[in-house]
Motif scaffolding. Structure first.
Motif, mmCIF file in Angstrom:
data_model
loop_
_atom_site.group_PDB
_atom_site.id
_atom_site.type_symbol
_atom_site.label_atom_id
_atom_site.label_comp_id
_atom_site.label_asym_id
_atom_site.label_seq_id
_atom_site.Cartn_x
_atom_site.Cartn_y
_atom_site.Cartn_z
ATOM 1 N N ILE A 33 0.910 -1.139 -0.063
ATOM 2 C CA ILE A 33 0.046 0.051 -0.194
ATOM 3 C C ILE A 33 1.034 1.212 -0.061
ATOM 4 C CG2 ILE A 33 -1.658 1.421 1.203
ATOM 5 C CD1 ILE A 33 -2.682 -1.376 2.251
ATOM 6 N N LEU A 34 0.848 1.972 -0.835
ATOM 7 C CA LEU A 34 1.747 3.257 -1.204
ATOM 8 C C LEU A 34 1.130 4.553 -0.693
ATOM 9 C CD1 LEU A 34 2.591 2.157 -4.910
ATOM 10 C CD2 LEU A 34 4.115 1.806 -2.842
ATOM 11 N N GLY A 35 0.285 4.557 0.288
ATOM 12 C CA GLY A 35 -0.098 5.598 0.996
ATOM 13 C C GLY A 35 -1.157 6.538 0.523
ATOM 14 N N ASP A 36 -1.654 7.305 1.291
ATOM 15 C CA ASP A 36 -3.002 7.923 1.245
ATOM 16 C C ASP A 36 -4.253 6.906 1.341
ATOM 17 O OD1 ASP A 36 -2.037 10.428 1.330
ATOM 18 O OD2 ASP A 36 -2.337 10.826 -0.658
ATOM 19 N N THR A 37 -4.016 6.068 2.352
ATOM 20 C CA THR A 37 -5.023 5.219 2.656
ATOM 21 C C THR A 37 -6.461 6.187 3.176
ATOM 22 O OG1 THR A 37 -3.412 3.564 3.502
ATOM 23 C CG2 THR A 37 -5.915 3.431 4.267
ATOM 24 N N PHE A 38 -6.064 7.173 3.781
ATOM 25 C CA PHE A 38 -6.927 7.951 4.192
ATOM 26 C C PHE A 38 -7.349 9.425 3.695
ATOM 27 C CE2 PHE A 38 -5.915 5.281 7.734
ATOM 28 C CZ PHE A 38 -6.853 4.368 7.692
ATOM 29 N N GLY A 39 -8.192 10.314 4.078
ATOM 30 C CA GLY A 39 -8.232 11.455 3.443
ATOM 31 C C GLY A 39 -9.522 11.623 2.307
ATOM 32 N N TYR A 40 -9.832 12.682 2.081
ATOM 33 C CA TYR A 40 -10.877 13.335 1.033
ATOM 34 C C TYR A 40 -12.239 12.654 1.375
ATOM 35 C CZ TYR A 40 -7.771 15.044 -2.363
ATOM 36 O OH TYR A 40 -6.749 15.750 -3.360
ATOM 37 N N TYR A 41 -12.720 11.422 1.660
ATOM 38 C CA TYR A 41 -13.724 10.799 1.826
ATOM 39 C C TYR A 41 -13.920 10.387 3.150
ATOM 40 C CZ TYR A 41 -13.595 11.453 -3.020
ATOM 41 O OH TYR A 41 -13.439 12.097 -4.286
ATOM 42 N N PRO A 42 -15.249 10.134 3.643
ATOM 43 C CA PRO A 42 -15.647 10.071 4.992
ATOM 44 C C PRO A 42 -15.546 8.706 5.831
ATOM 45 C CG PRO A 42 -17.741 10.254 3.874
ATOM 46 C CD PRO A 42 -16.526 10.346 2.954
ATOM 47 N N TRP A 43 -15.375 7.599 5.075
ATOM 48 C CA TRP A 43 -15.185 6.303 5.571
ATOM 49 C C TRP A 43 -14.014 5.577 6.045
ATOM 50 C CZ3 TRP A 43 -17.478 7.377 0.491
ATOM 51 C CH2 TRP A 43 -18.806 7.839 0.605
ATOM 52 N N ALA A 44 -13.262 6.466 7.092
ATOM 53 C CA ALA A 44 -11.966 6.109 7.452
ATOM 54 C C ALA A 44 -12.190 4.716 8.228
ATOM 55 C CB ALA A 44 -11.372 7.122 8.196
ATOM 56 N N HIS A 45 -12.965 4.728 9.288
ATOM 57 C CA HIS A 45 -13.110 3.355 9.895
ATOM 58 C C HIS A 45 -13.456 2.183 9.130
ATOM 59 C CE1 HIS A 45 -14.295 0.487 12.972
ATOM 60 N NE2 HIS A 45 -15.552 0.634 12.656
ATOM 61 N N GLU A 46 -14.226 2.462 8.185
ATOM 62 C CA GLU A 46 -14.731 1.268 7.465
ATOM 63 C C GLU A 46 -13.375 0.831 6.304
ATOM 64 O OE1 GLU A 46 -16.298 4.078 7.863
ATOM 65 O OE2 GLU A 46 -18.526 3.551 8.378
ATOM 66 N N THR A 47 -12.857 1.913 6.076
ATOM 67 C CA THR A 47 -11.556 1.314 5.338
ATOM 68 C C THR A 47 -10.375 0.824 5.674
ATOM 69 O OG1 THR A 47 -11.806 3.563 3.808
ATOM 70 C CG2 THR A 47 -9.634 2.665 3.897
ATOM 71 N N TYR A 48 -10.022 1.113 7.191
ATOM 72 C CA TYR A 48 -9.261 0.238 7.875
ATOM 73 C C TYR A 48 -9.864 -1.152 8.255
ATOM 74 C CZ TYR A 48 -6.261 -0.695 11.869
ATOM 75 O OH TYR A 48 -5.208 -1.319 12.726
ATOM 76 N N GLU A 49 -11.138 -0.972 8.550
ATOM 77 C CA GLU A 49 -11.617 -2.434 8.867
ATOM 78 C C GLU A 49 -11.690 -3.412 7.654
ATOM 79 O OE1 GLU A 49 -13.291 -3.903 11.756
ATOM 80 O OE2 GLU A 49 -11.658 -2.549 12.455
ATOM 81 N N ALA A 50 -11.735 -2.876 6.292
ATOM 82 C CA ALA A 50 -11.633 -3.756 5.106
ATOM 83 C C ALA A 50 -10.146 -4.074 4.813
ATOM 84 C CB ALA A 50 -12.209 -2.816 3.937
ATOM 85 N N LEU A 51 -9.269 -3.493 5.373
ATOM 86 C CA LEU A 51 -7.753 -3.654 5.236
ATOM 87 C C LEU A 51 -7.327 -4.462 6.520
ATOM 88 C CD1 LEU A 51 -6.319 -0.268 3.886
ATOM 89 C CD2 LEU A 51 -6.593 -2.509 2.652
ATOM 90 N N HIS A 52 -7.811 -4.521 7.316
ATOM 91 C CA HIS A 52 -7.317 -5.016 8.678
ATOM 92 C C HIS A 52 -6.782 -6.377 8.639
ATOM 93 C CE1 HIS A 52 -7.344 -6.335 13.087
ATOM 94 N NE2 HIS A 52 -6.660 -5.087 13.121
#
Length: 238
Positions: A33-52
């Protein structure tokens, strides 16, 4: 070894979930993963859970938006996306505090040897790992170009790139999962075979129009919404 190469997810969990479903079909050995996992859109927690479940075996670096999530003071001038970064931080601290700790451990660049293949990673460029930009139409020969036999993996621009250097090096940018800017709104990523050194671009369809409608309902940033649909010409600052 088959590596799934992802970058610039930007908390777009709907695009990410579509990509994760494809990853499972391709029997990927490891994620980069080359960075900017977060930012711009509101679903940070869900994104982290999808990658966990992937993270213990993944190789990750952070991007400039990830840095904004964890830093306390805004840059000067304050970018339009500072608000989204701080909302991401608030959500992560409340629902996934370990994600904040994880981000704090990540560098902007790294280097690994996988199956005999040397891979150098930078969110921007080796000259400026946080904010450097290397676009598909850049024909310059830069001092930071990869050495013979080395693969340089970059993110940040949201534009897919593969360039074979005459000395035997290779530059790869998989494009953006969460906000492509090359005229194709489908999530962009790729698969790297470390034995053959071949990179295969992937585009994964998801219902970006529904995502745009959802964002409109919560009065999200109009430019961020528009970027999901047209994705041309770099509609947003990066």
């Amino acid at each position: 070894m088959k590596l799934g190469i992802l970058s610039d997810i930007h908390s777009n969990v709907y695009a990410l979930q579509a990509v994760v479903s494809e990853l499972e079909l391709h029997e990927i050995d490891k994620l980069i993963i080359l960075g900017d996992t977060f930012g711009y859109y509101p679903w940070a927690h869900e994104t982290y859970e999808a990658l966990h479940s992937y993270l213990p075996n993944a190789i990750c670096i952070k991007g400039n938006h990830d840095q904004l999530v964890i830093q306390s003071s805004p840059p000067d001038p304050v970018p339009s996306y500072w608000y989204a970064a701080k909302l991401n931080e608030k959500e992560l601290r409340e629902k996934s505090p370990e994600a904040i700790d994880w981000l704090g451990t990540l560098p902007f660049e790294s280097a690994v040897t996988l199956n005999g293949s040397v891979c150098r990673l930078a969110h921007g460029t080796p000259a400026d790992p946080e904010n450097g930009r290397y676009y598909p139409d850049d024909m310059n020969i830069w001092p930071w170009f990869p050495k013979p036999g080395t693969m340089l993996l970059l993110g940040h621009t949201h534009y897919p790139v593969v360039r074979n250097i005459k000395n035997g090096g290779k530059i790869i940018n998989p494009g953006s999962v969460g906000q492509p800017r090359d005229g194709n709104p489908d999530a962009a990523w790729g698969i790297l075979d470390t034995e053959t050194r071949q990179f295969e671009f992937k585009r994964t369809n998801y219902n970006y129009q529904k995502v745009m409608a959802t964002l409109r309902e919560i009065n999200w940033d109009k430019r961020a919404i528009a970027s999901l649909g047209k994705s041309t010409g770099g509609a947003l600052e990066i």
